[in-house]
Design an enzyme around this catalytic site. Structure first.
Site, PDB file in Angstrom:
ATOM      1  NE  ARG A  65      -2.989 -32.808 -42.419  1.00  0.00           N
ATOM      2  CZ  ARG A  65      -3.614 -32.770 -43.603  1.00  0.00           C
ATOM      3  NH1 ARG A  65      -4.107 -33.895 -44.120  1.00  0.00           N
ATOM      4  NH2 ARG A  65      -3.764 -31.641 -44.252  1.00  0.00           N
ATOM      5  CD  GLU A 121      -3.892 -30.229 -50.777  1.00  0.00           C
ATOM      6  OE1 GLU A 121      -2.935 -31.020 -50.906  1.00  0.00           O
ATOM      7  OE2 GLU A 121      -4.946 -30.337 -51.443  1.00  0.00           O
ATOM      8  CD  GLU A 152      -3.219 -33.437 -47.693  1.00  0.00           C
ATOM      9  OE1 GLU A 152      -3.258 -33.855 -48.869  1.00  0.00           O
ATOM     10  OE2 GLU A 152      -4.087 -32.683 -47.207  1.00  0.00           O
TER      11      GLU A 152
END
Length: 352
Positions: A88, A179, A285
């Site tokens: 990523r 996020e 994550e």
């Protein structure tokens, strides 16, 4: 009329031709021309991942990485030997340092491709960190009206992905925002202020991804994967305002004492995302203090099992965030490498 021998010869020729085309990874581009490039192996299987966006900056600052035997190796080789099959990479628009800009992302993506690893691209739509506490517009976009902001999201997404595509690198997944617990590109795209604006920005990113490669899956990423009320608020809001996505992305950063309870809550939330929206789910994550490596290994194994248990193979994978950060690189203490630059037992959580 063809003889049996001639017919058998034609069948064998057809089979050989099919194998050649299949093995070469023949793809159709958006414009319709055929492009041939090697595909990661195995595509479509479960993603065991790591975000290593700091890699080039760490190397430029003299950091080296070592396997468990103390042998210096390329970080991606060390990670692959620990079961990691996917990388990523975050993208910033115009970062002051240059790291995580388009050229830097391409350099790291090429290395991942050379290791036959798959790719998740993470657009922050910022010049620096975007997370629940900050979603700052890039400096070049500060004075944009909202219509221009939507266009900027689309164009930036397309431009970066086209650079990768020109180098025959096609991400399997792309995050539209990082996020985004309260939207992105504040204040215009702040979800608590204007959910419709946030949905429009997500849709612009989604359309940009699909314009470059329709098969790439679009991820909307929210932190605190155990918080179902947060996820319902965001994804109900996006759905009701016309946004599109393929994958619900989550972050998980528990402690050694609460990871089991948090994973149980996360499973309930993941299951709800599947039943409520039909979405696939990915843990984009995760991390735990490097000093809690034994607990972290158990946490990772359990979270993988829970994600894999989702119905209809809707669980896509899990990613450790910057596991290679050691000696508290940039003050970060949630990595999975010790102070000598070797992986801790936490990384064994990705092994079978």
């Amino acid at each position: 009329m063809l003889t049996k021998i001639e017919l058998k010869s034609m069948k064998w020729l057809s089979l050989i031709l099919l194998l050649i085309l299949t093995g070469s990874g023949c793809k159709k581009s958006v414009k319709g021309e055929t492009q041939i490039y090697p595909l990661p192996d195995p595509v479509g299987t479960y993603a065991l991942g790591a975000d290593v966006s700091w890699l080039t900056e760490m190397e430029a600052n003299g950091k080296k990485f070592y396997n468990a035997a103390g042998e210096q190796q390329d970080l991606l080789k060390i990670l692959k030997d620990k079961g990691i099959n996917t990388i990523r990479l975050r993208v910033w628009v115009n970062p002051a340092s240059g790291y995580c800009n388009t050229a830097d992302v391409l350099a790291k993506a090429k290395r991942a491709k050379a290791m036959n690893m798959r790719l998740l691209i993470d657009f922050h739509y910022s010049d620096s960190w975007a997370d629940p506490g900050q979603q700052n517009k890039p400096a070049a976009w500060v004075n944009h009206d909202f219509a221009t902001l939507k266009t900027a999201v689309y164009n930036h997404t397309v431009e970066v992905l086209n650079v990768l595509k020109t180098n025959k690198i096609i991400p399997e997944w792309v995050q539209v925002g990082n996020e985004t617990n309260n939207g992105m590109l504040w204040n215009e795209g702040k979800a608590s202020v204007n959910m419709k604006n946030f949905a429009d920005l997500v849709l612009s990113g989604y359309n940009g991804v699909k314009a470059v490669n329709p098969a790439t899956k679009v991820v909307v990423h929210i932190s605190n994967g155990y918080d179902n009320s947060l996820f319902r608020w965001i994804f109900d809001g996006l759905k009701n305002n016309g946004a599109k996505w393929d994958v619900v992305g989550m972050s998980m950063y528990p402690s050694a004492t609460d990871w089991s309870a948090k994973n149980t809550q996360c499973l309930a939330n993941m299951t709800d995302m599947v039943t409520r929206y039909g979405s696939e789910v990915m843990i984009c994550e995760l991390g735990m203090p490097v000093s809690e490596a034994v607990a972290c290994k158990a946490f990772i194994k359990d979270l993988i099992a829970k994600n894999k248990s989702l119905p209809n193979n809707k669980g896509l994978g899990v990613f450790y965030w910057e596991p290679q950060s050691y000696n508290s690189w940039s003050g970060y203490k949630l990595g999975a490498f010790d102070d000598s630059g070797k992986p801790t037992v936490a990384m064994d959580g990705f092994l079978p």
